[in-house]
Design an enzyme around this catalytic site. Structure first.
Site, mmCIF file in Angstrom:
data_model
loop_
_atom_site.group_PDB
_atom_site.id
_atom_site.type_symbol
_atom_site.label_atom_id
_atom_site.label_comp_id
_atom_site.label_asym_id
_atom_site.label_seq_id
_atom_site.Cartn_x
_atom_site.Cartn_y
_atom_site.Cartn_z
ATOM 1 C CG LEU A 22 -2.002 -1.061 1.276
ATOM 2 C CD1 LEU A 22 -2.625 -1.134 2.659
ATOM 3 C CD2 LEU A 22 -3.078 -0.761 0.235
ATOM 4 C CB THR A 68 8.596 -4.839 2.351
ATOM 5 O OG1 THR A 68 7.711 -5.667 3.096
ATOM 6 C CG2 THR A 68 8.428 -5.135 0.868
ATOM 7 C CE LYS A 72 10.404 -4.500 6.918
ATOM 8 N NZ LYS A 72 9.479 -4.310 8.026
ATOM 9 N N GLY A 134 5.414 -12.645 20.175
ATOM 10 C CA GLY A 134 6.270 -12.629 18.989
ATOM 11 C C GLY A 134 7.591 -11.960 19.289
ATOM 12 N N GLY A 250 -3.022 -2.349 13.454
ATOM 13 C CA GLY A 250 -1.707 -1.858 13.054
ATOM 14 C C GLY A 250 -1.696 -0.785 11.974
HETATM 15 P P1 NAP Z 1 8.280 -12.379 11.768
HETATM 16 O O1 NAP Z 1 9.632 -11.768 11.698
HETATM 17 O O2 NAP Z 1 7.990 -13.649 11.037
HETATM 18 O O3 NAP Z 1 7.950 -12.578 13.327
HETATM 19 C C1 NAP Z 1 6.800 -13.243 13.806
HETATM 20 C C2 NAP Z 1 7.208 -14.043 15.035
HETATM 21 O O4 NAP Z 1 6.041 -14.652 15.604
HETATM 22 C C3 NAP Z 1 8.180 -15.172 14.694
HETATM 23 O O5 NAP Z 1 9.233 -15.208 15.636
HETATM 24 C C4 NAP Z 1 7.286 -16.394 14.786
HETATM 25 O O6 NAP Z 1 7.994 -17.564 15.106
HETATM 26 C C5 NAP Z 1 6.343 -16.000 15.903
HETATM 27 N N1 NAP Z 1 5.156 -16.820 15.947
HETATM 28 C C6 NAP Z 1 4.482 -17.384 14.926
HETATM 29 N N2 NAP Z 1 3.437 -18.094 15.396
HETATM 30 C C7 NAP Z 1 3.439 -17.959 16.741
HETATM 31 C C8 NAP Z 1 2.623 -18.467 17.777
HETATM 32 N N3 NAP Z 1 1.586 -19.247 17.529
HETATM 33 N N4 NAP Z 1 2.917 -18.145 19.050
HETATM 34 C C9 NAP Z 1 3.989 -17.356 19.327
HETATM 35 N N5 NAP Z 1 4.812 -16.861 18.381
HETATM 36 C C10 NAP Z 1 4.534 -17.153 17.098
HETATM 37 O O7 NAP Z 1 7.169 -11.347 11.281
HETATM 38 P P2 NAP Z 1 7.176 -9.756 11.515
HETATM 39 O O8 NAP Z 1 7.743 -9.100 10.320
HETATM 40 O O9 NAP Z 1 7.744 -9.491 12.845
HETATM 41 O O10 NAP Z 1 5.601 -9.456 11.495
HETATM 42 C C11 NAP Z 1 4.763 -9.870 12.551
HETATM 43 C C12 NAP Z 1 3.346 -9.322 12.327
HETATM 44 O O11 NAP Z 1 3.368 -7.907 12.407
HETATM 45 C C13 NAP Z 1 2.755 -9.663 10.968
HETATM 46 O O12 NAP Z 1 1.389 -9.933 11.110
HETATM 47 C C14 NAP Z 1 2.960 -8.406 10.158
HETATM 48 O O13 NAP Z 1 1.989 -8.251 9.149
HETATM 49 C C15 NAP Z 1 2.786 -7.343 11.245
HETATM 50 N N6 NAP Z 1 3.494 -6.086 10.929
HETATM 51 C C16 NAP Z 1 2.761 -4.932 10.893
HETATM 52 C C17 NAP Z 1 3.391 -3.733 10.622
HETATM 53 C C18 NAP Z 1 2.567 -2.462 10.588
HETATM 54 O O14 NAP Z 1 3.061 -1.449 10.075
HETATM 55 N N7 NAP Z 1 1.367 -2.469 11.134
HETATM 56 C C19 NAP Z 1 4.777 -3.687 10.387
HETATM 57 C C20 NAP Z 1 5.509 -4.885 10.453
HETATM 58 C C21 NAP Z 1 4.842 -6.087 10.727
HETATM 59 P P3 NAP Z 1 8.473 -18.519 13.876
HETATM 60 O O15 NAP Z 1 9.426 -17.721 13.075
HETATM 61 O O16 NAP Z 1 9.081 -19.681 14.572
HETATM 62 O O17 NAP Z 1 7.215 -18.851 13.118
#
Ligand code: NAP
Length: 285
Positions: A22, A68, A72, A134, A250
């Site tokens: 977006l 992204t 990153k 997380g 978010g």
């Molecule tokens: P990421 O690097 O993949 O981190 C997600 C973490 O959550 C990983 O360590 C993952 O472990 C863990 N996880 C997955 N399933 C889980 C569970 N059931 N219980 C506990 N931990 C669990 O992803 P990210 O980039 O940090 O993004 C995380 C979320 O934030 C996403 O939904 C993304 O869309 C959102 N986000 C939003 C914004 C915004 O501007 N609003 C910006 C960035 C991210 P594993 O790796 O072992 O699966």
């Protein structure tokens, strides 16, 4: 070589895939509102194209990038300068291109989250107890910023114990005055004595996803912030609302991280209302 300032300036989002981003909507609307002769594009690059692309930014009059998934972390080796947030998280979502392809890396995700928290939600983090689900990229960015802004304590739960422990240790080392702990199960999270609960896992994006926290544990003094913005209301947020807690998705974080990127590139104040409007409309499509 000098930048040709009479040319249209190019910005864009680098990722793979990136076409659903977006960011073009938000930034092109902002450039128009500010009267800046610039275009924001999508740069969907395969890993093997990355090096050539990053080495030729200045020559192509590309002045700034958002970065992204999955680049990153990969972009760090191309950066000549890194902000403190990039150094803490090991990830950059914003690149500023200076003369002779001197690349400066910023991470506006955590600052964007904090800006939304303070400006829109009027939530003062000082001394507050935070729970974060997380320990991935977004959790690192958010907790780094909360610790910088003097949160009292941060409890982390992640399915991957190593990641969770690593983040807690890093926070304790860098910000000893903010106590960070990792817990092995959600049951060990002290939600009763917490002020802010953040979901930084992808759990909640899919309709069939479970809710990581039991409804009975949510109380009405809690702010529940889900970093997910699509869907606009995850199961966690709906449940928290039912229990009388304040909630946020978010979208505000997305808006402010973009606004901060724009401010890095242009030095101008971002037109927030316009950016928010196009983001909200874009999400409905
Ligand atoms: P990421 O690097 O993949 O981190 C997600 C973490 O959550 C990983 O360590 C993952 O472990 C863990 N996880 C997955 N399933 C889980 C569970 N059931 N219980 C506990 N931990 C669990 O992803 P990210 O980039 O940090 O993004 C995380 C979320 O934030 C996403 O939904 C993304 O869309 C959102 N986000 C939003 C914004 C915004 O501007 N609003 C910006 C960035 C991210 P594993 O790796 O072992 O699966």
């Amino acid at each position: 070589m000098e930048k040709n300032s009479s040319l249209q300036q190019i910005y864009g989002v680098l990722g793979y895939p990136a076409k659903h981003s977006l960011s073009p909507l938000m930034h092109n609307a902002a450039f128009k509102a500010l009267g800046i002769n610039a275009e924001y594009k999508i740069f969907e690059k395969r890993p093997e194209e990355l090096e050539d692309f990053l080495n030729s930014l200045f020559g192509e009059n590309i002045r700034g990038l958002n970065v992204t998934i999955p680049y990153k972390e990969t972009v760090l080796k191309y950066l000549k300068w890194q902000s403190p947030e990039v150094r803490f998280t090991g990830a950059s979502n914003t690149i500023e291109v200076e003369d002779n392809n001197y690349l400066k890396g910023w991470n506006t995700d955590g600052i964007g989250f904090h800006r939304h928290l303070t400006v829109d939600l009027k939530f003062d983090i000082t001394g507050k107890n935070v729970i974060i689900l997380g320990a991935g990229g977004a959790a690192k960015a958010v907790t780094d910023q909360l610790a910088r802004k003097k949160a009292g304590g941060i409890s982390i739960y992640d399915i991957d114990k190593n990641k969770g422990l690593e983040l807690a240790n890093k926070l304790n080392k860098e910000f000893p005055e903010c106590q960070a702990i990792y817990v092995d199960t959600v049951d060990e999270l002290d939600i009763k004595n917490s002020d802010l609960l953040i979901n930084a896992t992808p759990i909640g994006m899919k309709e069939n996803d479970p809710c990581l926290i039991d409804k009975s544990r949510i109380h009405n003094h809690l702010l529940v912030y889900d970093l997910i913005y699509n869907p606009a209301e995850t199961k966690l947020l709906k449940m928290a609302k039912d229990k009388g807690a304040r909630t946020s998705n978010g979208l505000g974080m997305l808006l402010y991280q973009g606004a901060l990127s724009l401010e890095v590139w242009t030095g101008q104040k971002a037109p927030l209302d316009i950016m928010r409007k196009v983001l909200t409309e874009g999400l409905k499509k």
